[in-house]
Design an enzyme around this catalytic site. Structure first.
Site, PDB file in Angstrom:
ATOM      1  N   LYS A 190       0.832  -1.216   0.000  1.00  0.00           N
ATOM      2  CA  LYS A 190       0.000   0.000   0.000  1.00  0.00           C
ATOM      3  C   LYS A 190       0.865   1.264   0.000  1.00  0.00           C
ATOM      4  O   LYS A 190       0.625   2.190  -0.752  1.00  0.00           O
ATOM      5  CB  LYS A 190      -0.916   0.037   1.246  1.00  0.00           C
ATOM      6  CG  LYS A 190      -1.831  -1.167   1.393  1.00  0.00           C
ATOM      7  CD  LYS A 190      -2.783  -1.010   2.572  1.00  0.00           C
ATOM      8  CE  LYS A 190      -2.100  -0.985   3.932  1.00  0.00           C
ATOM      9  NZ  LYS A 190      -1.495  -2.273   4.349  1.00  0.00           N
ATOM     10  N   ARG A 215      -9.529   0.686   9.132  1.00  0.00           N
ATOM     11  CA  ARG A 215      -9.054  -0.647   9.494  1.00  0.00           C
ATOM     12  C   ARG A 215     -10.100  -1.427  10.266  1.00  0.00           C
ATOM     13  O   ARG A 215      -9.844  -2.565  10.654  1.00  0.00           O
ATOM     14  CB  ARG A 215      -7.820  -0.505  10.372  1.00  0.00           C
ATOM     15  CG  ARG A 215      -6.530  -1.033   9.711  1.00  0.00           C
ATOM     16  CD  ARG A 215      -5.428  -0.691  10.659  1.00  0.00           C
ATOM     17  NE  ARG A 215      -4.190  -1.353  10.472  1.00  0.00           N
ATOM     18  CZ  ARG A 215      -3.127  -0.801   9.895  1.00  0.00           C
ATOM     19  NH1 ARG A 215      -3.210   0.368   9.339  1.00  0.00           N
ATOM     20  NH2 ARG A 215      -1.991  -1.442   9.867  1.00  0.00           N
ATOM     21  N   ARG A 244      11.252  -0.770  11.640  1.00  0.00           N
ATOM     22  CA  ARG A 244      10.050  -0.553  12.430  1.00  0.00           C
ATOM     23  C   ARG A 244       9.980  -1.569  13.561  1.00  0.00           C
ATOM     24  O   ARG A 244      10.259  -2.744  13.367  1.00  0.00           O
ATOM     25  CB  ARG A 244       8.824  -0.711  11.532  1.00  0.00           C
ATOM     26  CG  ARG A 244       8.590   0.483  10.651  1.00  0.00           C
ATOM     27  CD  ARG A 244       7.467   0.252   9.683  1.00  0.00           C
ATOM     28  NE  ARG A 244       6.273  -0.322  10.292  1.00  0.00           N
ATOM     29  CZ  ARG A 244       5.103  -0.395   9.675  1.00  0.00           C
ATOM     30  NH1 ARG A 244       4.970   0.075   8.449  1.00  0.00           N
ATOM     31  NH2 ARG A 244       4.068  -0.931  10.269  1.00  0.00           N
TER      32      ARG A 244
HETATM   33  P1  AMP Z   1       0.793   0.525   9.415  1.00  0.00           P
HETATM   34  O1  AMP Z   1       1.974   1.397   9.225  1.00  0.00           O
HETATM   35  O2  AMP Z   1      -0.397   0.955   8.594  1.00  0.00           O
HETATM   36  O3  AMP Z   1       1.091  -0.942   9.253  1.00  0.00           O
HETATM   37  O4  AMP Z   1       0.314   0.712  10.928  1.00  0.00           O
HETATM   38  C1  AMP Z   1       1.178   0.375  12.005  1.00  0.00           C
HETATM   39  C2  AMP Z   1       0.378   0.281  13.295  1.00  0.00           C
HETATM   40  O5  AMP Z   1      -0.256   1.530  13.574  1.00  0.00           O
HETATM   41  C3  AMP Z   1      -0.771  -0.731  13.281  1.00  0.00           C
HETATM   42  O6  AMP Z   1      -0.318  -2.037  13.562  1.00  0.00           O
HETATM   43  C4  AMP Z   1      -1.641  -0.163  14.398  1.00  0.00           C
HETATM   44  O7  AMP Z   1      -1.095  -0.423  15.669  1.00  0.00           O
HETATM   45  C5  AMP Z   1      -1.537   1.331  14.153  1.00  0.00           C
HETATM   46  N1  AMP Z   1      -2.547   1.812  13.192  1.00  0.00           N
HETATM   47  C6  AMP Z   1      -2.306   2.370  11.969  1.00  0.00           C
HETATM   48  N2  AMP Z   1      -3.448   2.704  11.368  1.00  0.00           N
HETATM   49  C7  AMP Z   1      -4.453   2.340  12.210  1.00  0.00           C
HETATM   50  C8  AMP Z   1      -5.867   2.403  12.132  1.00  0.00           C
HETATM   51  N3  AMP Z   1      -6.491   2.902  11.056  1.00  0.00           N
HETATM   52  N4  AMP Z   1      -6.578   1.932  13.196  1.00  0.00           N
HETATM   53  C9  AMP Z   1      -5.967   1.436  14.280  1.00  0.00           C
HETATM   54  N5  AMP Z   1      -4.632   1.326  14.417  1.00  0.00           N
HETATM   55  C10 AMP Z   1      -3.866   1.774  13.381  1.00  0.00           C
END
Ligand code: AMP
Length: 188
Positions: free
Chosen positions: A13, A88, A135
């Site tokens: 993404k 999400r 990360r």
């Molecule tokens: P990502 O970079 O999108 O993989 O997000 C990393 C982490 O941020 C996720 O594992 C969640 O802990 C948190 N996070 C990001 N976006 C959301 C969302 N829309 N709702 C809830 N938690 C989120």
């Protein structure tokens, strides 16, 4: 145009969002990046979400809904925004619909990057090995948790958008440029 890129962690993404920023001047809005910035700046919010994020759990709907609601009003979103990692949960998807209606904005497409989950672990490990800043949640345990969370809490938004006839599926396992061609064809 405003779009959602949907798919499990490691589906590509972020990569596709960045390509759309370059080619179309749309703005990538990654809730994960926004939350990581809060952690890096050691804000109150950052401190609150850090342990949840490190463990691969979702942060509360209210936090991300508020962030996105504020963010999509900014001038850099005028040419359209790409939601990457939001919504999400079905509750977030419903809140997004409401906020867009209030702000008189529309979603043009919801694009699902369909991937083979077995290949994701290898992809994430590659990302961790190539990136300068690893990360905290790019490790096997957190990834398994993030995939489980995706299947339990995020996958239900697929039928939500199918029901609205907005869902478009692309093959996320294809090469990066092929995926981007598929997305271009959808966006027109
Ligand atoms: P990502 O970079 O999108 O993989 O997000 C990393 C982490 O941020 C996720 O594992 C969640 O802990 C948190 N996070 C990001 N976006 C959301 C969302 N829309 N709702 C809830 N938690 C989120």
């Amino acid at each position: 145009m405003n779009i959602i890129l949907l798919g499990p962690p490691g589906a590509g993404k972020g990569t596709q969002a960045k390509m759309l920023e370059d080619t179309r001047g749309m703005k990538q809005l990654s809730t994960g990046d926004m939350l990581r910035a809060e952690i890096a700046a050691q804000t109150e919010l950052g401190l609150k979400v850090k342990s949840l994020m490190d463990a691969g759990s979702l942060v509360s709907d209210d936090i991300v809904i508020e962030m996105i609601s504020h963010r999509i009003e900014q001038p850099d979103c005028a040419k359209g925004f790409i939601l990457d990692g939001f919504p999400r949960t079905v509750a977030q998807a419903e809140a997004l619909d409401k906020m867009l209606a209030v702000k008189n904005k529309k979603l043009g497409a919801v694009i699902q990057l369909a991937v083979d989950e077995g290949a994701l672990l290898a992809r994430i490990e590659k990302r961790a090995s190539e990136s300068a800043v690893v990360r905290a949640d790019d490790n096997a345990d957190a990834l398994k948790k993030r995939l489980a969370v995706y299947n339990e809490q995020t996958a239900p938004i697929i039928p939500y958008y199918e029901g609205k006839k907005m869902l478009k599926k692309v093959d996320g396992m294809a090469a990066m440029n092929i995926v981007s061609e598929q997305i271009d064809a959808i966006l027109g």
